[in-house]
Design an enzyme around this catalytic site. Structure first.
Site, short mmCIF file in Angstrom:
data_model
loop_
_atom_site.label_atom_id
_atom_site.label_comp_id
_atom_site.label_asym_id
_atom_site.label_seq_id
_atom_site.Cartn_x
_atom_site.Cartn_y
_atom_site.Cartn_z
N GLU A 1 10.02 2.68 18.05
CA GLU A 1 9.81 1.61 17.05
C GLU A 1 10.29 0.26 17.56
O GLU A 1 10.57 -0.66 16.78
CB GLU A 1 10.52 2.01 15.75
CG GLU A 1 10.01 3.30 15.13
CD GLU A 1 8.82 3.13 14.18
OE1 GLU A 1 8.80 2.15 13.43
OE2 GLU A 1 7.91 3.98 14.20
N ASP B 1 18.06 -1.48 12.45
CA ASP B 1 18.31 -2.86 12.01
C ASP B 1 18.40 -2.99 10.49
O ASP B 1 18.49 -4.08 9.95
CB ASP B 1 17.30 -3.85 12.62
CG ASP B 1 15.87 -3.70 12.10
OD1 ASP B 1 15.64 -2.86 11.21
OD2 ASP B 1 14.99 -4.44 12.59
N ALA C 1 0.81 -1.22 0.00
CA ALA C 1 0.00 0.00 0.00
C ALA C 1 0.84 1.27 0.00
O ALA C 1 0.31 2.37 0.05
CB ALA C 1 -0.95 -0.02 1.19
N HIS D 1 15.16 2.25 10.10
CA HIS D 1 15.39 1.64 11.43
C HIS D 1 16.86 1.28 11.51
O HIS D 1 17.48 0.95 10.49
CB HIS D 1 14.59 0.34 11.60
CG HIS D 1 13.11 0.52 11.75
ND1 HIS D 1 12.20 -0.28 11.11
CD2 HIS D 1 12.40 1.39 12.50
CE1 HIS D 1 10.96 0.10 11.44
NE2 HIS D 1 11.06 1.11 12.28
N GLY E 1 9.90 7.05 3.52
CA GLY E 1 11.26 6.86 4.05
C GLY E 1 11.71 5.41 3.99
O GLY E 1 12.88 5.11 4.17
N CYS F 1 13.41 -8.06 10.59
CA CYS F 1 12.17 -7.32 10.87
C CYS F 1 11.07 -8.27 11.29
O CYS F 1 10.17 -7.91 12.05
CB CYS F 1 11.66 -6.60 9.62
SG CYS F 1 12.78 -5.40 8.95
O1 SUG Z 1 7.48 0.02 9.32
N1 SUG Z 1 6.75 -1.54 6.22
C1 SUG Z 1 7.33 -1.60 7.55
C2 SUG Z 1 8.60 -2.42 7.54
C3 SUG Z 1 9.11 -2.69 8.92
C4 SUG Z 1 10.50 -3.21 8.92
N2 SUG Z 1 10.91 -3.49 10.24
C5 SUG Z 1 12.20 -3.41 10.70
N3 SUG Z 1 13.11 -2.76 10.02
N4 SUG Z 1 12.45 -3.89 11.84
C6 SUG Z 1 7.61 -0.19 8.09
O2 SUG Z 1 7.98 0.68 7.30
C7 SUG Z 1 5.03 -1.06 4.57
C8 SUG Z 1 3.56 -1.34 4.42
C9 SUG Z 1 3.03 -0.93 3.08
O3 SUG Z 1 3.57 -0.02 2.45
O4 SUG Z 1 2.01 -1.53 2.64
C10 SUG Z 1 5.51 -1.14 6.02
O5 SUG Z 1 4.76 -0.86 6.93
#
Ligand code: SUG
Length: 448
Positions: free
Chosen positions: A173, A251, A19, A249, A24, A372
């Protein structure tokens, strides 16, 4: 009693889709509108859990949240039948509809920050649920996640906190910006908190292109709530240039396990000086040297690090004590990253003896790599015993979850499908069946 680490992976939910919700996060931004396959996304996640379980690494999972969330749409002022609400939301607020449909709870590294009992002042295991306030779709997770964590970690040795209130000044986060370093998981350790900027302290310049999601104020609050003494905490600022290059993040640019810290040369605001601080504090606290492995930008550029997600690999300790890098296949496909990993594994001066590459493309397209997808939890056997059997991964549970996914998940989900009332019903039927598999009735608000 000796502590050990368990990975709690997020079970990918039935509404997994692209979506474009995370500004970022370059992968999320690039893949907006791509046709999703929730079934294969969930099976890819389960294949990783199966592999780690078969390698002898303790493995568990956290359930998906109920999405689409009609409850949230009602909170945003939509009324009527489920079908009416979905239709009106699609017409009047398509962005909100996408947000309440996101399966983003799958990235459990963002769900909370844990502090095990052998590090804390009161010897309890502390858990602070993250507020994830930087993105609407993620902020919607936090209350439900907090309730699930309370249900799963309900033994008397656990203490729950958060999500932090306080708006952007308290952006948190979770474990994506936290790494616990210790000679072994069973030893007391040092907690490395990495933040993007400070709301109040001078000299912490913020990125310009993208927002930083984690504040120093939030990281320090989490450390206090988790009863960690200052001697066990090290706070480092992320490099603003890295955030602007898509490192949303920590990580995505650094990872650690036991006494090893693998990081990119450009991960931290103060470069070498920052690493020097962690090394000194670790040595003072743990009485041993930290093995910090720097990946030079000459070998792997920031852009390659972000594209391949090298640092979002899981670094895990195998039963024989050697470490294995659980990396996404994108690392194997990049000549520069693959060459670095080959050298890393061949180097006898570090404990990383092997690498396993995984196809996690469905999650990767949303910016979610192996790390993640999991929340690291360090527990002692008595704490582990209080965790419900239904979330623990063994062969039987893996088979049950795989056939549950095969049975209930769609193999194609487009943006226009998010308003389909049948998706709500299908999801509820699926989650009902899941609570039976888990033996946790009443986990979801639609269940009585
Ligand atoms: O928060 N992506 C998540 C990815 C999380 C990654 N987690 C770590 N790095 N620990 C975020 O950006 C994308 C959903 C979308 O675009 O449909 C999203 O939420």
């Amino acid at each position: 009693m000796s502590h050990f680490e368990v990975n709690f992976d997020g079970l990918v939910g039935p509404t997994h889709n692209y979506a474009g919700l995370s500004h970022g996060n370059l992968a999320s931004m690039r893949h907006r509108g791509v046709l999703a396959n929730p079934k294969s996304a969930a099976l890819q996640g389960l294949a990783k859990m199966r592999a780690l379980h078969e390698m002898g690494v303790p493995q568990a999972f956290l359930p998906p949240l109920e999405r689409p969330s009609l409850t949230k749409l009602r909170e945003f002022g939509f009324a009527g039948s489920d079908a009416d609400i979905l239709r009106r939301a699609q017409q009047e607020a398509p962005g909100l509809l996408r947000a309440v449909c996101s399966a983003s709870a799958m990235w459990t590294a963002n769900s909370a920050t844990f502090a095990p009992g052998h590090d804390t002042l009161d010897a309890k295991t502390h858990i602070t649920t993250a507020n994830l306030i930087s993105n609407l779709h993620r902020s919607l997770e936090s209350d439900e996640t907090a309730a699930n964590l309370r249900r799963i970690f309900s033994g008397e040795g656990f203490r729950h906190h958060g999500p932090l209130r306080g708006g952007p000044t308290m952006g948190d986060e979770g474990a994506a910006n936290h790494t616990r370093l210790a000679p072994a998981h069973s030893d007391p350790g040092l907690h490395l908190f990495v933040y993007g900027h400070s709301a109040y302290e001078p000299g912490t310049s913020a990125p310009g292109r993208f927002v930083s999601r984690q504040t120093l104020e939030a990281s320090k609050s989490v450390a206090r709530l988790n009863q960690l003494p200052p001697s066990r905490c090290c706070f480092l600022q992320q490099s603003p240039a890295a955030i602007d290059a898509g490192v949303f993040h920590n990580d995505v640019i650094a990872t650690g396990n036991e006494g090893v810290l693998l990081h990119h040369e450009l991960a931290f605001a103060d470069g070498r000086a920052a690493i020097g601080r962690v090394e000194r504090q670790y040595e003072e606290l743990c009485g041993q040297k930290l093995l910090s492995i720097e990946v030079p930008a000459k070998r792997v550029s920031l852009a390659h690090a972000v594209d391949s997600y090298l640092f979002n690999s899981q670094l895990v300790t195998l039963p024989d004590g050697a470490m294995c890098l659980i990396a996404p296949e994108e690392c194997e496909e990049s000549t520069a990253v693959r060459a670095f990993v080959d050298d890393l594994v061949a180097d006898p001066d570090n404990p990383i003896r092997s690498v396993r590459y995984f196809d996690l493309r469905a999650s990767m397209r949303n910016g979610g790599g192996p790390a993640c997808l999991r929340l690291r939890v360090v527990l002692d056997p008595s704490g582990w015993q209080t965790v419900p059997t239904g979330v623990k991964i063994d062969d039987r549970q893996l088979r049950a979850l795989e056939s549950w996914v095969e049975r209930h998940y769609r193999d194609a989900l487009a943006e226009e499908d998010l308003a389909d009332p049948a998706l709500v019903e299908e999801t509820r039927v699926a989650l009902d069946a899941l609570t039976e598999i888990m033996g946790l009735p009443g986990l979801y608000s639609f269940q009585r």
